[in-house]
Design a protein around this motif. Structure first.
Motif, PDB file in Angstrom:
ATOM      1  N   CYS A  89       6.727  62.654 -10.643  1.00  0.00           N
ATOM      2  CA  CYS A  89       5.954  61.625 -11.146  1.00  0.00           C
ATOM      3  C   CYS A  89       5.393  60.448 -10.234  1.00  0.00           C
ATOM      4  O   CYS A  89       4.246  60.089 -10.519  1.00  0.00           O
ATOM      5  N   ARG A  90       6.340  60.183  -9.476  1.00  0.00           N
ATOM      6  CA  ARG A  90       5.873  58.921  -8.432  1.00  0.00           C
ATOM      7  C   ARG A  90       4.595  59.547  -7.555  1.00  0.00           C
ATOM      8  O   ARG A  90       3.809  58.629  -7.302  1.00  0.00           O
ATOM      9  N   TYR A  91       4.473  60.655  -7.254  1.00  0.00           N
ATOM     10  CA  TYR A  91       3.373  61.219  -6.428  1.00  0.00           C
ATOM     11  C   TYR A  91       2.388  62.115  -7.176  1.00  0.00           C
ATOM     12  O   TYR A  91       1.584  62.684  -6.622  1.00  0.00           O
ATOM     13  N   LYS A  92       2.344  61.945  -8.554  1.00  0.00           N
ATOM     14  CA  LYS A  92       1.485  62.875  -9.127  1.00  0.00           C
ATOM     15  C   LYS A  92      -0.030  62.390  -9.000  1.00  0.00           C
ATOM     16  O   LYS A  92      -0.874  63.272  -8.938  1.00  0.00           O
ATOM     17  N   PHE A  96      12.827  75.052   7.022  1.00  0.00           N
ATOM     18  CA  PHE A  96      13.349  73.652   7.686  1.00  0.00           C
ATOM     19  C   PHE A  96      12.619  72.485   6.635  1.00  0.00           C
ATOM     20  O   PHE A  96      13.354  71.678   6.769  1.00  0.00           O
ATOM     21  N   TYR A  97      11.481  72.737   6.114  1.00  0.00           N
ATOM     22  CA  TYR A  97      10.533  71.677   5.488  1.00  0.00           C
ATOM     23  C   TYR A  97      10.403  72.004   4.137  1.00  0.00           C
ATOM     24  O   TYR A  97      10.211  73.151   3.764  1.00  0.00           O
ATOM     25  N   LEU A  98      10.342  71.327   3.111  1.00  0.00           N
ATOM     26  CA  LEU A  98       9.873  71.662   1.862  1.00  0.00           C
ATOM     27  C   LEU A  98       9.104  70.328   1.076  1.00  0.00           C
ATOM     28  O   LEU A  98       9.202  69.356   1.458  1.00  0.00           O
ATOM     29  N   ALA A  99       8.107  70.550   0.185  1.00  0.00           N
ATOM     30  CA  ALA A  99       7.401  69.730  -0.556  1.00  0.00           C
ATOM     31  C   ALA A  99       7.316  70.086  -1.964  1.00  0.00           C
ATOM     32  O   ALA A  99       7.181  71.384  -2.057  1.00  0.00           O
ATOM     33  N   PHE A 100       6.627  69.510  -2.786  1.00  0.00           N
ATOM     34  CA  PHE A 100       6.074  69.827  -4.001  1.00  0.00           C
ATOM     35  C   PHE A 100       4.632  69.604  -4.413  1.00  0.00           C
ATOM     36  O   PHE A 100       4.503  68.558  -4.104  1.00  0.00           O
ATOM     37  N   THR A 101       3.905  70.414  -4.900  1.00  0.00           N
ATOM     38  CA  THR A 101       2.532  70.215  -5.131  1.00  0.00           C
ATOM     39  C   THR A 101       2.714  69.814  -6.740  1.00  0.00           C
ATOM     40  O   THR A 101       3.614  70.270  -7.290  1.00  0.00           O
ATOM     41  N   VAL A 102       1.897  68.803  -7.326  1.00  0.00           N
ATOM     42  CA  VAL A 102       1.951  68.308  -8.367  1.00  0.00           C
ATOM     43  C   VAL A 102       0.519  68.338  -9.258  1.00  0.00           C
ATOM     44  O   VAL A 102      -0.520  67.902  -8.758  1.00  0.00           O
ATOM     45  N   LYS A 103       0.781  68.881 -10.318  1.00  0.00           N
ATOM     46  CA  LYS A 103      -0.568  68.689 -11.202  1.00  0.00           C
ATOM     47  C   LYS A 103      -0.177  68.349 -12.614  1.00  0.00           C
ATOM     48  O   LYS A 103       0.895  68.514 -13.108  1.00  0.00           O
ATOM     49  N   CYS A 104      -0.839  67.347 -13.517  1.00  0.00           N
ATOM     50  CA  CYS A 104      -0.710  67.255 -14.893  1.00  0.00           C
ATOM     51  C   CYS A 104      -1.035  68.392 -15.792  1.00  0.00           C
ATOM     52  O   CYS A 104      -1.898  69.005 -15.456  1.00  0.00           O
ATOM     53  N   PRO A 133       6.494  57.649 -17.627  1.00  0.00           N
ATOM     54  CA  PRO A 133       6.051  56.696 -19.280  1.00  0.00           C
ATOM     55  C   PRO A 133       6.764  57.240 -20.392  1.00  0.00           C
ATOM     56  O   PRO A 133       7.497  58.244 -20.438  1.00  0.00           O
ATOM     57  N   ALA A 134       6.661  56.343 -21.329  1.00  0.00           N
ATOM     58  CA  ALA A 134       7.467  56.612 -22.809  1.00  0.00           C
ATOM     59  C   ALA A 134       6.902  57.935 -23.440  1.00  0.00           C
ATOM     60  O   ALA A 134       7.897  58.598 -23.912  1.00  0.00           O
ATOM     61  N   THR A 135       5.826  58.515 -23.301  1.00  0.00           N
ATOM     62  CA  THR A 135       5.622  59.522 -23.786  1.00  0.00           C
ATOM     63  C   THR A 135       6.013  60.935 -23.082  1.00  0.00           C
ATOM     64  O   THR A 135       6.203  62.057 -23.856  1.00  0.00           O
ATOM     65  N   SER A 136       6.452  60.558 -21.993  1.00  0.00           N
ATOM     66  CA  SER A 136       7.085  61.807 -21.150  1.00  0.00           C
ATOM     67  C   SER A 136       8.619  61.451 -21.058  1.00  0.00           C
ATOM     68  O   SER A 136       9.341  62.355 -20.528  1.00  0.00           O
ATOM     69  N   LEU A 137       9.220  60.433 -21.553  1.00  0.00           N
ATOM     70  CA  LEU A 137      10.561  60.287 -21.513  1.00  0.00           C
ATOM     71  C   LEU A 137      11.485  61.335 -22.250  1.00  0.00           C
ATOM     72  O   LEU A 137      12.689  61.763 -21.605  1.00  0.00           O
ATOM     73  N   ARG A 138      11.100  61.633 -23.384  1.00  0.00           N
ATOM     74  CA  ARG A 138      12.110  62.611 -23.952  1.00  0.00           C
ATOM     75  C   ARG A 138      11.963  64.070 -23.389  1.00  0.00           C
ATOM     76  O   ARG A 138      12.956  64.412 -23.390  1.00  0.00           O
ATOM     77  N   ALA A 139      11.003  64.284 -22.770  1.00  0.00           N
ATOM     78  CA  ALA A 139      10.715  65.766 -21.906  1.00  0.00           C
ATOM     79  C   ALA A 139      11.764  65.466 -20.958  1.00  0.00           C
ATOM     80  O   ALA A 139      12.422  66.374 -20.486  1.00  0.00           O
ATOM     81  N   PHE A 140      11.794  64.448 -20.202  1.00  0.00           N
ATOM     82  CA  PHE A 140      12.777  64.062 -18.899  1.00  0.00           C
ATOM     83  C   PHE A 140      14.218  64.366 -19.571  1.00  0.00           C
ATOM     84  O   PHE A 140      15.085  64.841 -18.838  1.00  0.00           O
ATOM     85  N   LEU A 141      14.612  63.622 -20.776  1.00  0.00           N
ATOM     86  CA  LEU A 141      15.951  63.492 -21.201  1.00  0.00           C
ATOM     87  C   LEU A 141      16.267  65.150 -21.652  1.00  0.00           C
ATOM     88  O   LEU A 141      17.318  65.275 -21.685  1.00  0.00           O
ATOM     89  N   THR A 149       8.759  72.411 -19.816  1.00  0.00           N
ATOM     90  CA  THR A 149       9.250  71.189 -20.628  1.00  0.00           C
ATOM     91  C   THR A 149       8.398  69.940 -20.443  1.00  0.00           C
ATOM     92  O   THR A 149       8.427  69.308 -21.457  1.00  0.00           O
ATOM     93  N   THR A 150       7.883  69.735 -19.430  1.00  0.00           N
ATOM     94  CA  THR A 150       7.326  68.383 -19.197  1.00  0.00           C
ATOM     95  C   THR A 150       5.811  68.487 -19.052  1.00  0.00           C
ATOM     96  O   THR A 150       5.035  69.503 -19.013  1.00  0.00           O
ATOM     97  N   ASP A 151       5.145  67.136 -18.655  1.00  0.00           N
ATOM     98  CA  ASP A 151       3.636  67.148 -18.645  1.00  0.00           C
ATOM     99  C   ASP A 151       3.351  67.581 -17.302  1.00  0.00           C
ATOM    100  O   ASP A 151       2.043  66.943 -16.729  1.00  0.00           O
ATOM    101  N   LEU A 152       4.316  68.013 -16.377  1.00  0.00           N
ATOM    102  CA  LEU A 152       3.827  67.963 -14.858  1.00  0.00           C
ATOM    103  C   LEU A 152       3.868  69.638 -14.610  1.00  0.00           C
ATOM    104  O   LEU A 152       4.654  70.343 -15.132  1.00  0.00           O
ATOM    105  N   ARG A 153       3.116  70.233 -13.879  1.00  0.00           N
ATOM    106  CA  ARG A 153       3.220  71.630 -13.238  1.00  0.00           C
ATOM    107  C   ARG A 153       3.395  71.536 -11.784  1.00  0.00           C
ATOM    108  O   ARG A 153       2.559  71.005 -11.312  1.00  0.00           O
TER     109      ARG A 153
END
Length: 239
Positions: free
Chosen positions: A143-146, A212-220, A120-128, A195-199
């Protein structure tokens, strides 16, 4: 236009983009409107620099945009078949005005529109402001899986390919898992959480003695207050 559920996930497509090219891609997406691909998308250097909170060198931005045209993606279609996909057709520079006119590829437009609302636009600057290109890729993926709270599980080999850590000859840029964990995974998690809106957190799973495997847990989380960075970029961002 294909339904979004049929489209390959561009956040997991193998990309060899630099950090600056990823910034260009997502900034362009934030300005992308519904409509035909025949009209070029305009990127004004001043707007791009303001969104990033720092000054960008026009020549570097123009060179990075031009290189995007020559870098088609490899996407997985139906029946697990792989094929190239062009997102951009051409770039026209107007240096006296600080302007780039970017012609989108017609075949790539549905994929770009599907990706557009990911950050989202509100998070774009954090991404940049993420300094690592790997952190940018992982942030977009998370972001896709939050909404689900967790990304899919990847094999380490697939994850390396997704981040462009394996070249076409099969040579790895991060030798050994210890290097991957320290310089890519831990560094990206630290940047994203600060830096961002995700933890996020990285979960590892062993197969035998090796990871052998990895994944990420996502919280706002609340978006941190970002201070503008001073100075002129000397070169495009790298990992």
């Amino acid at each position: 236009m294909l339904p979004a559920t049929w489209l390959p996930d561009l956040t997991t497509a193998p990309l060899a983009y630099s950090g600056l090219q990823l910034d260009l891609l997502f900034y362009l997406l934030s300005t992308l409107k519904e409509g035909p691909a025949s009209r070029p998308v305009e990127l004004w250097l001043g707007g791009f620099s303001a969104a990033a909170g720092k000054k960008h060198n026009y020549s570097y931005v123009a060179a990075a945009a031009a290189a995007l045209v020559a870098q088609p993606l490899t996407i997985r279609g139906k029946q697990e078949q792989y094929r190239p996909l062009r997102l951009f057709d051409r770039v026209r520079s107007v240096p006296g005005q600080g302007l780039l006119q970017i012609k989108l590829a017609r075949a790539g437009l549905p994929y770009l529109l599907e990706l557009r609302d990911l950050i989202p636009a509100t998070s774009l600057r954090a991404f940049l402001q993420l300094s690592s290109k790997h952190a940018k890729r992982i942030y977009a993926l998370c972001c896709r899986y939050k909404a689900k709270g967790r990304t899919p599980t990847f094999t380490v080999a697939d994850f390396k390919q997704m981040l462009g850590l394996v070249d076409e000859q099969g040579h790895e840029k991060q030798q050994g898992f210890t290097s991957l964990r320290k310089h890519v995974l831990e560094a990206a998690v630290q940047q994203i959480n600060a830096t961002t809106d995700l933890r996020i957190a990285c979960q590892l799973e062993k197969h035998g003695r090796a990871v052998f495997y990895l994944a990420f847990t996502v919280k706002c989380q609340a978006l941190p207050v970002l201070l503008p960075a001073a100075g002129l970029d000397a070169e495009p961002a790298t990992g």
